[in-house]
Design an enzyme around this catalytic site. Sequence first.
Site, PDB file in Angstrom:
ATOM      1  N   ASP A 175       0.751  -5.114  13.662  1.00  0.00           N
ATOM      2  CA  ASP A 175       0.371  -5.568  12.326  1.00  0.00           C
ATOM      3  C   ASP A 175       1.065  -6.879  11.975  1.00  0.00           C
ATOM      4  O   ASP A 175       1.581  -7.038  10.874  1.00  0.00           O
ATOM      5  CB  ASP A 175       0.712  -4.478  11.298  1.00  0.00           C
ATOM      6  CG  ASP A 175       0.016  -4.724   9.953  1.00  0.00           C
ATOM      7  OD1 ASP A 175      -0.988  -5.477   9.935  1.00  0.00           O
ATOM      8  OD2 ASP A 175       0.474  -4.181   8.939  1.00  0.00           O
TER       9      ASP A 175
ATOM     10  N   GLY B  58       0.817  -1.199   0.000  1.00  0.00           N
ATOM     11  CA  GLY B  58       0.000   0.000   0.000  1.00  0.00           C
ATOM     12  C   GLY B  58       0.858   1.259   0.000  1.00  0.00           C
ATOM     13  O   GLY B  58       0.476   2.284  -0.553  1.00  0.00           O
TER      14      GLY B  58
HETATM   15  N1  LIG Z   1      14.161  -7.163   4.293  1.00  0.00           N
HETATM   16  C1  LIG Z   1      13.532  -7.922   3.407  1.00  0.00           C
HETATM   17  N2  LIG Z   1      14.163  -8.963   2.833  1.00  0.00           N
HETATM   18  C2  LIG Z   1      13.514  -9.727   1.910  1.00  0.00           C
HETATM   19  N3  LIG Z   1      12.234  -9.524   1.511  1.00  0.00           N
HETATM   20  C3  LIG Z   1      11.566  -8.496   2.065  1.00  0.00           C
HETATM   21  C4  LIG Z   1      12.179  -7.644   3.026  1.00  0.00           C
HETATM   22  N4  LIG Z   1      11.278  -6.704   3.383  1.00  0.00           N
HETATM   23  C5  LIG Z   1      10.165  -6.966   2.691  1.00  0.00           C
HETATM   24  N5  LIG Z   1      10.317  -8.039   1.894  1.00  0.00           N
HETATM   25  C6  LIG Z   1       9.302  -8.634   0.994  1.00  0.00           C
HETATM   26  O1  LIG Z   1       8.459  -7.586   0.568  1.00  0.00           O
HETATM   27  C7  LIG Z   1       7.143  -7.795   1.072  1.00  0.00           C
HETATM   28  C8  LIG Z   1       6.534  -6.458   1.466  1.00  0.00           C
HETATM   29  O2  LIG Z   1       7.196  -5.914   2.591  1.00  0.00           O
HETATM   30  P1  LIG Z   1       6.413  -5.008   3.635  1.00  0.00           P
HETATM   31  O3  LIG Z   1       5.255  -5.772   4.216  1.00  0.00           O
HETATM   32  O4  LIG Z   1       7.409  -4.489   4.595  1.00  0.00           O
HETATM   33  O5  LIG Z   1       5.862  -3.861   2.651  1.00  0.00           O
HETATM   34  P2  LIG Z   1       4.706  -2.815   2.896  1.00  0.00           P
HETATM   35  O6  LIG Z   1       4.736  -1.853   1.740  1.00  0.00           O
HETATM   36  O7  LIG Z   1       4.857  -2.237   4.261  1.00  0.00           O
HETATM   37  O8  LIG Z   1       3.405  -3.683   2.821  1.00  0.00           O
HETATM   38  P3  LIG Z   1       1.982  -3.397   3.476  1.00  0.00           P
HETATM   39  O9  LIG Z   1       1.953  -1.950   3.803  1.00  0.00           O
HETATM   40  O10 LIG Z   1       1.025  -3.784   2.398  1.00  0.00           O
HETATM   41  O11 LIG Z   1       1.946  -4.314   4.689  1.00  0.00           O
HETATM   42  C9  LIG Z   1       7.262  -8.793   2.230  1.00  0.00           C
HETATM   43  O12 LIG Z   1       6.061  -9.546   2.391  1.00  0.00           O
HETATM   44  C10 LIG Z   1       8.437  -9.630   1.761  1.00  0.00           C
HETATM   45  O13 LIG Z   1       7.995 -10.650   0.883  1.00  0.00           O
END
Ligand SMILES: Nc1ncnc2c1ncn2[C@@H]1O[C@H](COP(=O)(O)OP(=O)(O)OP(=O)(O)O)[C@@H](O)[C@H]1O
Length: 539
Positions: A143, A29
């Site tokens: 979360d 998002g």
């Molecule tokens: N440090 C990392 N190493 C490897 N993969 C990662 C890492 N951080 C995130 N990811 C991958 O990217 C995806 C999205 O990360 P994250 O949930 O932090 O994003 P977001 O934009 O905050 O998502 P949302 O707001 O929809 O929860 C994770 O589910 C994972 O598959």
Amino acid sequence: MRTVAEADEYIGKTLAKKYRVEALIGEGGMGKVYRSRQLALDKPVVLKVLRQSLLSDERTVARFQREAKAASRLNHPNSISILDFGQADDGALFIAMEFVPGQDLHQLLNREWPLAEGRVIRIVSQVLSALSDAHGAGVIHRDLKPENIMVEQRRNDTDFVKVLDFGIAKITDSSGEDGPALTRAGFVCGTPEYMSPEQARGASVDHRSDLYAVGVLLYQLMTGLLPFESDSAVGFATKHLTEEPPPPSKRRPDARISVGMERLILRALSKDPDDRPANAEAFKAELHALEHRERRRSEPAPRRAAASAAPMSSPVLAPLPRRGTGGSHLATQPGTVRDWDSAEATVRAVPEIIQTTPNPMPSSDHLEESAVSMGQDNPGGLGFFKILTLTLVLAAGALAYYFFFSGNSASTPYSIPENAPVPRKEDARTQGPDFSTPLHSQEIPAQALNVAKSREHEMEGDQQYQRGRLDLAATHYKNAFQLNPKPELSLKLGEVYWQHELPGEALAWWSRHLRDAPSSVARAYIVEQRKSVAGAPVP
Ligand SMILES: Nc1ncnc2c1ncn2[C@@H]1O[C@H](COP(=O)(O)OP(=O)(O)OP(=O)(O)O)[C@@H](O)[C@H]1O
């Protein structure tokens, strides 16, 4: 969250002169997540880049900064490490963090379910270790969900866990006050499927809200199903508020779920936070006790009798045999873990109208987070009637919750009966220690109580324990205990020695634990283990 393979504006570019963007690995998002390379060290890192269009949205920018701030407060092997926070030349904000070469738990569930109970325990224990550290530092995640948990397969250490995404974490400062408000009036944050009842009704949350989410996670890992099914955010929130979750074994009679696991899951899913495990450490101790009990039960009696002669190298939490993957798979289960598009992003706008509706059960510190933010990226996506319905349902749910659950809570299956037996000296094995003699009869001088150092040793002990290096774990726990002789450490030491097949040592440490914490939740478990050492039948 979806994984995207196609090219993109940043791929191949260098951000802030420091990071070369290599591939898009996720999109949520708030923005995009890239595998990148830190040029100075030639090291893989992950960059999370906030969507340009959201730069003018103060709350989203605040959430983004909060993620960096909350996660950088933490220094635990099971929490993601934040390396940097900055702005690219085009103004885009980014967070740089360590790269975890693995899959998230959502992907693991989809690919590998069913999972053996021992494996589930090992994964969730690490989540709880990260939470325990975060809660100790005044950070509540709020979360937790499979997408926010990375699982890495290390060479000698399968299923190494990293908890991600502290984007909506609640940060409490040392005075006990919350940090600056993250959300404005009329919002609740979190993901509806995993939301605790108190979070869903916009009340104040504490660390036990995260433990509820762990309960949902455990339910899902054991059954492949969520405790509640719904096709709307409101439906999930209402069910978390008002419905008892069906027992996992009823939902999936084909899954192998121990009685103890089922009880623990249902207890973690209690509506009343007081009925859940008291904290992440207590939750973890119960999980280890379960795993241990199952292992002992499945061992033939002669091996158990010879346990104390076993070599020092026996593994901790040895993986149970994997079941075949020919069984049901999440992707084939209707209504299982699926992409519920309106629940992907966790903090989203709700139309203004909801803010004019009084919170049915306002709490003093949470008026700013008093409705549900689980709409779509487009705030206008929820129509007026949906909003009205949502408000009414939440109000009804909250009232029902109050009516049904504010009275006396039933005693939990883990409560310790008044007449529970206490270990006595004459019951111990002849070669076992003297139960009446405290292990540490000398008072530790006050100046030696170095709590911070003790904590470091404890965390190192946790790591070694998870790696199966029981002798190293015992050494660190003992060092930690010398510095700060708290009951959790004597409990852990008992468990390490028990797993190490040294029941005499284990019982001595547990004896010390019960002396220091007479009403410990682990008493029944310890009593049971003691009986098995003394040769009494295991109940
Ligand atoms: N440090 C990392 N190493 C490897 N993969 C990662 C890492 N951080 C995130 N990811 C991958 O990217 C995806 C999205 O990360 P994250 O949930 O932090 O994003 P977001 O934009 O905050 O998502 P949302 O707001 O929809 O929860 C994770 O589910 C994972 O598959």
